[in-house]
Structure formats: structure tokens, C-alpha cells
Design an enzyme around this catalytic site. Structure first.
Site, PDB file in Angstrom:
ATOM      1  N   ILE A  30       0.837  -1.201   0.000  1.00 50.00           N
ATOM      2  CA  ILE A  30       0.000   0.000   0.000  1.00 50.00           C
ATOM      3  C   ILE A  30       0.873   1.252   0.000  1.00 50.00           C
ATOM      4  CG2 ILE A  30      -1.733   1.315   1.283  1.00 50.00           C
ATOM      5  CD1 ILE A  30      -2.778  -1.322   2.403  1.00 50.00           C
ATOM      6  N   GLY A  31       1.961   1.213   0.788  1.00 54.95           N
ATOM      7  CA  GLY A  31       2.804   2.393   0.942  1.00 54.95           C
ATOM      8  C   GLY A  31       3.412   2.888  -0.353  1.00 54.95           C
ATOM      9  N   ASP A 119       1.101  -3.830   7.912  1.00 55.16           N
ATOM     10  CA  ASP A 119       0.637  -5.197   7.708  1.00 55.16           C
ATOM     11  C   ASP A 119       0.647  -6.020   8.996  1.00 55.16           C
ATOM     12  OD1 ASP A 119       3.302  -5.504   8.162  1.00 55.16           O
ATOM     13  OD2 ASP A 119       3.743  -6.615   6.321  1.00 55.16           O
ATOM     14  N   CYS A 175      -4.455 -32.472  20.124  1.00 57.75           N
ATOM     15  CA  CYS A 175      -4.769 -33.869  19.826  1.00 57.75           C
ATOM     16  C   CYS A 175      -5.184 -34.043  18.366  1.00 57.75           C
ATOM     17  CB  CYS A 175      -5.856 -34.390  20.767  1.00 57.75           C
ATOM     18  SG  CYS A 175      -7.360 -33.396  20.785  1.00 57.75           S
ATOM     19  N   CYS A 434     -14.173   1.331  25.522  1.00 58.42           N
ATOM     20  CA  CYS A 434     -12.847   1.042  24.971  1.00 58.42           C
ATOM     21  C   CYS A 434     -11.771   1.445  25.978  1.00 58.42           C
ATOM     22  CB  CYS A 434     -12.632   1.790  23.652  1.00 58.42           C
ATOM     23  SG  CYS A 434     -10.981   1.564  22.935  1.00 58.42           S
TER      24      CYS A 434
END
Length: 499
Positions: A30-31, A119, A175, A434
Site C-alpha cells: 500500500i505504501g 501489515d 490432539c 474502549c
């Protein structure tokens, strides 16, 4: 700024764009797209930070990089390449982690706007908190294959990145991995555990041997298997770690193969309760592996399914190479599994497919197993380009004092009922509960002070679960006793007996 861009922006917005200082965090998929967009839009004061160096695997989508750049700093090369689009831009590049204490609240206060192109969640959490503390708007983004998202975070006006719990990585019961795999991913996880047991950090939770404490086994069901742990004279066999056993046998491929894929499987078969409703596994013999190649539309090694004979040969070759790599690390050395290490990947591919064959599970190509083992969702260059463009669009709204028009935008894999791939919605209000962005942030953690150590509190809970970087902990005992400090050495020699 291009003529087309000038004609589309008002004079006020043009001035705001050219005069504001912005921070781009991340110079990857993206950068790269984002930096190019910013330079062409008219942003002239940009700082970019990224910890990574350029890898060959980046070149197919991070278009600011070329083959000759491999091994160099992403942020520095991204700066140099971006200047070719617009040499008038002032770009400062940092080859560093944004979580370094040097980039604290005062650093973030320098910027009019911050744009995330990250990321990983830990860095996102950190930038989110820094922007809240500095009261700087943040444009958050992310992609996953064909999917993408862009949203705006502003203190007191929108929910922050941590307002909602994020989905955690899927885990599997031990398991299931050790006894009853039913999906390819179970075999891939087992193969990665095997790599660590043989060459990496010895983690008891990653044991690859059959699990005799499987909840499905009654006291009687595993009796036959457990009897094999006792020698004829009635003495218990000495249990050895996989690493110790392998070293004693010189990492002999045939012996290791026979133990893992023949003897251990026969051991599992003796746990009869496990196979009442399941297809029982079929042990394999090193000297009798099939060379039948599963049908495949391609002959490319990464795309086709390997035969069992090829898997066995690759498994043996990898053991030899990894043994040499491990020896080069010294007496207490260890190897770390890396999806981009050819030998380490081939080891996991061969081991996972052999185990899959034994349990009647569909085998996978090297390409597919690399994706699963590396927890990789393939990056799509087009997705990154779309998301980078949307980041700039939201940034322009902020700089034009149109915060009320900012949106959360989702890029979908398929068009919605309006036949659109992009789906925009209003920004959500902050979550009043939050523990990061509420007016009085707090969280209650209940601990057993007789069992939990201070180190566990700091590393697992404060830094791990709560995402703190440099926490300080003080006991409310009227004396201001500090038990965890962000200042190095402040708590050395401190011993807590009881409270």
C-alpha cells in the site's frame, strides 16, 4: 501537482495540501502506491517510516522497487523512487520501527495527518494510540487479497482501531494435530512443529508424537499403545525429545521417516477408539514409496502435486541440508522456519504431504502449502492501488474541513446489490467502554498473585494482550512501590514477597 489535479481542487485545498506535513507508516504494498499518489496530488512535505528491507518477493507488486534494490531499505528506496514522479517533494525517510521510543507523542504532534500502510496489528495498535495521544487524525487501511478497507480515526469523534476486538488467528487442538488430522492445514501445522522439534526451539506444546492424553481415549482405549512404552523387563522406556533422538541417529533420513510415518502411525492405530468412526491412517514404508504422480494440469514444480517417492526424496535431502545449517549455528544454535527459505519450505511441503497421504487427506502444491504455512493471503497489486487512492480521498476531505463527509470504505471481492465493488458507510462513534480511547480508559485484570510472576504480567498480559510497549506498574500501597518500569534498571534488585 498535475494540471488535472489543480483544476479539481479548490485554491484553499491546494494550499492545505502543499503546506501540511504528513506521516506515512509503511512503505510496502500500500505504501508504494500511496507515496506515488501523494507526490502526484501535490503533497510536498512527507515523512515515511518502515523497518523492512526489500525482498525479491516484493518486486511483483511494490512497483517502486527493482531487482537492484533487493536488500536495501524500503523507506529509503521508496523515497528515491517517489522523487522521480515529483522532484519538488520534500521526503524524509526513516529505516526504523515506528514502535521505537524515539517516535513518541511529540514526534506525532509534528504532523497534520498520519496515514497507515501497515501489515501487522501490533504496529497498528501503537500508531492508533500515538495519534490519539497527539490528537492527530489517522487514516487507517488494510488489504487481504481482493478485499480492502479504509477508515478515518479521530479522537473523540470516531471509534479507534482498538474499539472493537479483532479476529484472532485460528488455532487447532493439539490432539487433532498429533492424532486425528482431517484437513490439509492440520498436516501443515504438524510439519512446521516437526521442523521446530528437529531444528528450532524445543516447545513442548509443539510435540509431534502421538498424544496418549487425547480426550477421546478412555482409560482402556489407549492401553495397547501405552504398553509399547514399556520394555519386556517391565521398566519404563526413557522418553527422549525428538531432537535428542534425531541427533543420536545422526539425522538419518530413513530412521526419521520410519519413526514418523510408519512406527508412530502404527502406534496411533493401536488407539482403536480413535478409528471407530474415522478412516484409519495407513503407515508408509521408506523403501516402498509410490512414484505415481497425482493428476495435475501443470508440470511446474510449485504448482503440481508431488508423488510420495518425490516427497520422500525431498524430505531426505532437506534433512541433510538442515542438519548442516543447524551445525553451523553452534552447540546451542537453532533454526527459525522461514517461508522464503527454499530448504525449510521444501521440508514442510514434503512432510505435510506425506502425512496427508497417510490420513487420506488431499495433498497440496508447494504454492498452496507456502500460503498456508506462512499464513499468507496473496497480495493483489490492484487492491493495493485502489486502497491507496481511497486513503488520499479521505485525506483530502480532512484537509478540506469536511470531516463530516469522511467514511469507512470497503473494497469487496464481488459487486454488491448496487453492482458496486466499493461500499462506503458512516464512521462509527467511539466505544464508551474502549480501554484505549474512552474518557476514563481502564481495564480490569484478575490475577492469581500466588502463581503469576511479574515477568509474566509484563510480557504476556501488558505487552502481549494489552499491546503496551513500555508499561509502568505501581502498587497502590501508599508508598508508590514500582514493580515494572519503562526506565531500564529502575527495578533491578527489587524482590516482591507478598501483598
Amino acid at each position: 501537482m498535475s494540471a488535472a489535479m489543480k483544476s479539481s481542487l479548490s485554491n484553499k485545498l491546494q494550499q492545505n495540501v502543499s503546506s501540511c506535513k504528513i506521516l506515512v507508516v509503511g512503505a510496502g504494498g500500500i505504501g508504494c502506491e500511496l507515496l506515488k499518489n501523494l507526490a502526484l496530488t501535490g503533497f510536498s512535505d512527507i515523512e515515511v517510516i518502515d523497518l523492512d528491507t526489500i525482498d525479491v518477493s516484493n518486486l511483483n507488486r511494490q512497483f517502486l522497487f527493482r531487482k537492484e534494490h533487493v536488500g536495501k531499505s524500503k523507506s529509503q528506496v521508496a523515497k528515491e523512487s517517489t522523487l522521480k514522479f515529483n522532484p519538488d517533494v520534500n521526503i524524509v525517510a526513516y529505516h526504523d520501527s515506528v514502535m521505537n521510543p524515539d517516535y513518541g507523542v511529540n514526534f506525532f504532534k509534528k504532523f497534520k495527518l498520519v496515514m497507515n500502510a501497515l501489515d501487522n496489528r501490533a504496529a497498528r495498535n501503537h500508531v492508533n494510540r500515538m495519534c490519539l495521544a497527539a490528537d492527530v487524525p489517522l487514516v487507517e487501511s488494510g488489504t487481504a487479497g481482493y478485499l480492502g478497507q479504509v477508515t478515518v480515526i479521530k479522537k473523540g469523534l470516531t471509534e479507534c482501531y482498538e474499539c472493537r476486538p479483532k479476529a484472532t488467528q485460528k488455532t487447532f487442538p493439539g490432539c487433532t494435530i498429533r492424532n486425528t488430522p482431517s484437513e490439509p492445514i492440520h498436516c501443515v501445522v504438524w510439519a512446521k512443529h516437526l521442523f521446530n522439534q528437529l531444528f528450532g526451539e524445543d516447545d513442548p506444546d509443539q510435540d509431534v508424537s502421538p498424544d496418549t492424553e487425547d480426550p477421546e481415549l478412555t482409560a482402556e482405549a489407549g492401553e495397547k499403545a501405552l504398553e509399547k512404552e514399556t520394555e519386556g523387563n517391565g521398566k519404563d522406556l526413557e522418553r527422549k525429545s525428538t531432537r535428542v533422538w534425531a541427533v543420536e541417529n545422526g539425522y538419518n533420513p530413513e530412521k526419521i521417516f520410519s519413526k514418523l510415518f510408519r512406527d508412530d502411525i502404527k502406534y496411533l492405530l493401536s488407539m482403536e477408539a480413535l478409528w471407530k468412526t474415522r478412516r484409519p491412517p495407513e503407515p508408509l514404508d521408506w523403501s516402498n514409496l509410490s512414484d505415481a504422480t497425482p493428476s495435475s494440469a501443470t508440470q511446474m514444480r510449485d504448482q503440481r502435486i508431488w508423488s510420495m517417492k518425490e516427497c520422500g526424496e525431498v524430505f531426505g535431502n532437506c534433512l541433510g541440508k538442515l542438519k548442516v545449517d543447524l551445525a553451523a549455528q553452534g552447540e546451542d544454535g537453532m533454526l527459525v522456519w522461514d517461508k522464503d527459505d527454499e530448504t525449510a519450505l521444501d521440508f514442510v511441503v514434503s512432510a505435510a504431504n506425506i502425512r496427508a497421504n497417510i490420513f487420506g487427506i488431499s495433498q497440496k502444491s508447494r504454492f498452496d502449502i507456502k500460503s498456508m504455512a506462512g499464513n499468507i493471503i496473496p497480495a493483489i497489486a490492484t487492491t493495493n492501488a485502489i486502497i491507496a487512492a481511497l486513503i488520499v480521498m479521505e485525506a483530502l476531505k480532512i484537509l478540506n474541513d469536511q470531516f463530516d463527509k469522511c467514511t469507512t470504505v470497503y473494497l469487496n471481492r464481488k459487486p454488491n446489490f448496487r453492482k458496486k465493488l466499493l461500499d462506503a458507510g458512516r464512521l462509527d462513534k467511539p466505544n464508551p467502554k474502549c480501554y484505549v480511547c474512552s474518557a476514563k480508559p481502564e481495564v480490569t485484570v484478575v490475577l492469581n498473585t500466588q502463581k503469576i510472576t511479574i515477568k509474566f504480567l509484563e510480557e504476556k498480559i501488558l505487552k502481549g494482550d494489552l499491546g503496551m510497549v513500555a508499561p509502568d506498574v505501581e502498587i497502590d500501597n501508599g508508598m508508590g512501590t514500582i514493580i515494572i518500569s519503562s526506565e531500564e534498571g529502575e527495578t533491578e534488585g527489587l524482590y516482591i514477597i507478598s501483598y
